[in-house]
Motif scaffolding. Structure first.
Motif, mmCIF file in Angstrom:
data_model
loop_
_atom_site.group_PDB
_atom_site.id
_atom_site.type_symbol
_atom_site.label_atom_id
_atom_site.label_comp_id
_atom_site.label_asym_id
_atom_site.label_seq_id
_atom_site.Cartn_x
_atom_site.Cartn_y
_atom_site.Cartn_z
ATOM 1 N N ALA A 135 0.924 -1.408 0.128
ATOM 2 C CA ALA A 135 0.012 0.376 0.372
ATOM 3 C C ALA A 135 0.872 1.544 -0.182
ATOM 4 C CB ALA A 135 -0.504 -0.247 0.968
ATOM 5 N N THR A 136 1.627 1.523 1.092
ATOM 6 C CA THR A 136 2.867 2.969 1.078
ATOM 7 C C THR A 136 3.733 2.599 -0.121
ATOM 8 O OG1 THR A 136 4.053 1.438 1.675
ATOM 9 C CG2 THR A 136 2.670 2.600 3.504
ATOM 10 N N ALA B 72 2.348 1.730 -3.046
ATOM 11 C CA ALA B 72 1.454 3.194 -4.223
ATOM 12 C C ALA B 72 1.136 3.976 -3.755
ATOM 13 C CB ALA B 72 -0.261 2.164 -4.152
ATOM 14 N N MET B 73 1.280 4.606 -2.578
ATOM 15 C CA MET B 73 0.728 6.070 -2.137
ATOM 16 C C MET B 73 2.221 7.156 -2.431
ATOM 17 S SD MET B 73 -1.186 4.826 1.212
ATOM 18 C CE MET B 73 -1.132 6.322 2.169
ATOM 19 N N PRO C 89 2.814 8.618 1.675
ATOM 20 C CA PRO C 89 2.424 7.789 2.684
ATOM 21 C C PRO C 89 2.735 7.740 4.183
ATOM 22 C CG PRO C 89 4.243 6.865 1.554
ATOM 23 C CD PRO C 89 4.701 7.973 0.688
ATOM 24 N N GLN D 210 -6.172 5.423 4.628
ATOM 25 C CA GLN D 210 -5.443 5.808 2.777
ATOM 26 C C GLN D 210 -4.465 4.042 3.180
ATOM 27 O OE1 GLN D 210 -3.517 8.772 1.441
ATOM 28 N NE2 GLN D 210 -3.799 7.996 -0.423
ATOM 29 N N GLU E 99 -6.816 1.499 2.305
ATOM 30 C CA GLU E 99 -8.080 1.364 1.065
ATOM 31 C C GLU E 99 -7.048 0.971 0.049
ATOM 32 O OE1 GLU E 99 -10.221 4.485 2.082
ATOM 33 O OE2 GLU E 99 -11.188 3.517 3.672
ATOM 34 N N THR E 100 -5.881 1.127 0.206
ATOM 35 C CA THR E 100 -4.986 1.566 -0.894
ATOM 36 C C THR E 100 -3.944 -0.077 -1.344
ATOM 37 O OG1 THR E 100 -4.358 3.753 -0.106
ATOM 38 C CG2 THR E 100 -2.650 2.892 -2.348
ATOM 39 N N GLU F 146 -5.423 -1.850 -4.681
ATOM 40 C CA GLU F 146 -4.279 -1.168 -5.544
ATOM 41 C C GLU F 146 -2.771 -1.586 -5.587
ATOM 42 O OE1 GLU F 146 -3.245 1.114 -8.804
ATOM 43 O OE2 GLU F 146 -5.259 0.213 -7.865
ATOM 44 N N GLY F 147 -2.066 -1.801 -4.480
ATOM 45 C CA GLY F 147 -0.717 -1.806 -4.234
ATOM 46 C C GLY F 147 -0.491 -3.640 -4.814
ATOM 47 N N ARG G 210 -0.885 -3.151 -8.894
ATOM 48 C CA ARG G 210 0.186 -2.520 -9.310
ATOM 49 C C ARG G 210 1.982 -3.782 -9.603
ATOM 50 N NH1 ARG G 210 1.236 3.645 -7.659
ATOM 51 N NH2 ARG G 210 -1.087 4.900 -8.258
#
Length: 479
Positions: free
Chosen positions: A264-265, A267-268, A271, A329, A332-333, A336-337, A340
């Motif tokens: 997640a981080t 992809a942020m 973060p 976030q 919730e990411t 998406e992570g 990717r």
């Protein structure tokens, strides 16, 4: 009846705005959310009213054309994707997106089935109320799809699934009959609860066109904490402590492993500086609609007890709205992570709360025995026993082929373990087309027989989303 004649008949019913004919636009309707399968529909239709839905169904039934209802097309199981036969139409509810009524005193909201979940949440909030259903896809998923899959999400631990939030329903049956039961009643003991038949049915019994949903008081105070877990923490016992000592004000209890957090981080853009403990991390939140309750003080007292038990290495309370948003976030990411990084093979596992730790131990052993090089992303709503136990696709692997290999081997081992612990292979994603064989493998014989009888009663000709969830009796391979 030729394709051209079908097209003209549908245009006569709906007007030009009700038929999608641009190939580029059609492509967005025919492939499932995970891009594992692409169907070939006869047509993509967008009715604007319940009456138009009924007209479509009657015409389709007369010509033995299959119907695939579609909301936001966010199903992870292919439940809103047509087959490749060219004999099914997609009926998209996206034009039916009205908020029909908000009733603050009855604490209910009446909506079209095509209303986007986030828009319904906002309409409730504007009246000082909360629609407790909250999902990662809430900006694109629609209420009819939420009902069709009995969507869960982030707040089930306190408010329950979609099933628990449904007061009334409007739906069109396979012969065009309209079921209108849009009552705002908490008590309505007048025979069969027909609306519940449509919950989790994934469009196989009819097309939901409207719903009345239960609202709750809008929380005005929240306390959000990031918990760094100690190794071997008994998650169920930690959850029980937090629920008990927070007076059932717990609204979320989200577990994440270090690998999921890193995905997640990565992809942020910005973060937050949060990380996992040796046993992962939990994002916990308590909320209250009362102006008189200090939820931060309550959370601090609860966490002090948990830290004293040795279950938590450290804990951080969000000191502002922006810190709370950043923590959420991260959670919730994660999907998406994963995406990717080349995606993941998803396992939407549900086990009794008391068996979560045992499942994690057994599943880890199974994965390591299968292939020591596999990487996992494990997270989920452990407050309700739901784990997303995902196997990451290697960066250099073909995602579709890798998914097929894992789902035909390791996945079954994981599902066997969940079933042995009293769990199931689908907590909140549904069955759709992709998991129908799992329902037949793990489902109770009597329960599946009852489901087939219901399907046969509602849709004897099998025109409603044929190929998804369950077969009617005449096509069943299991007697």
């Amino acid at each position: 009846m030729s394709h051209a004649i079908h097209d003209r008949a549908f245009r006569d019913l709906l007007g030009s705005g009700g038929v999608v004919d641009d190939p580029e636009r059609i492509s967005t309707y025919v492939t499932d959310q995970r891009q594992l399968f692409t169907g070939a529909p006869l047509a993509v239709l967008k009715p604007a009213t319940t009456e138009q839905v009924a007209d479509i169904v009657r015409l389709a039934a007369h010509h033995e054309i299959g119907i695939v209802p579609q909301g936001g097309n966010t199903s992870y199981c292919g439940g809103a994707t047509p087959d490749a036969s060219g004999r099914q139409i997609i009926v998209s509810l996206e034009r039916m997106d009205k908020i029909r009524e908000v009733d603050p005193l009855s604490m209910s909201i009446s909506v079209d089935a095509g209303a986007i979940l986030k828009n319904v949440q906002d309409a409730a909030a504007s009246a000082g109320l909360l629609l407790p259903l909250s999902l990662g896809a809430e900006g694109s998923c629609r209420i009819g799809g939420n009902i069709g899959t009995n969507a869960g999400g982030l707040s089930v631990v306190r408010y329950g699934m979609t099933r628990d939030l449904l007061f009334g329903i409007e739906a069109v049956l396979s012969d065009g009959t309209v079921v209108s039961d849009m009552r705002k009643l908490r008590k309505n003991n007048t025979g069969y609860d027909i609306k519940q038949c449509f919950v989790g049915s994934e469009g196989t019994l009819g097309i939901v066109t409207g719903a009345v949903l239960r609202l709750a008081p809008l929380p005005i105070r929240r306390s959000t904490a990031w918990l760094k877990l100690a190794r071997g923490v008994p998650l169920a016992e930690l959850l029980a402590l937090v629920r008990r000592e927070s007076a059932e004000l717990l609204t979320a209890f989200e577990f994440m492993t270090a690998r999921s957090i890193a995905l997640a981080t990565d992809a942020m853009t910005n973060p937050p500086s949060v990380c996992a403990g040796a046993g992962g991390a939990v994002l916990a939140e308590i909320a209250s609609s009362s102006r008189h309750l200090d939820v931060d003080e309550l959370m601090e007292a609860v966490l002090a007890e948990a830290i004293e038990s040795g279950w938590i290495e450290d804990a951080f309370l969000a000191q502002s709205g922006s810190q709370r948003t950043a923590m959420w976030q991260v959670r919730e990411t994660i999907p998406e992570g994963e995406k990717r990084r080349n995606g993941s093979v998803k396992h939407d596992i549900s086990v009794p709360l008391s068996s979560i730790q045992r499942f994690l131990e057994l599943a880890d052993t199974q994965v390591r025995s299968y292939d020591t090089d596999l990487e996992l992303s494990v997270y989920g709503h452990v407050g309700d026993g739901n784990l997303h136990y995902n196997v990451l696709v290697p960066p250099d692997a073909d995602r579709v082929e890798f998914t097929k290999r894992i789902e035909s081997s390791l996945s079954l081992q994981l599902y066997d373990t969940a079933a042995a612990l009293g769990g199931t292979f689908s907590a909140e994603h549904g069955v759709g087309r992709f998991k129908k064989h799992l329902l037949e493998r793990y489902g109770d014989f009597g329960r599946i027989a009852a489901m087939r009888r219901i399907k046969t009663a509602f849709d004897p000709a099998d025109i409603m989303n044929a190929g998804a969830t369950v077969r009617p009796l005449r096509n069943a391979t299991l007697a």
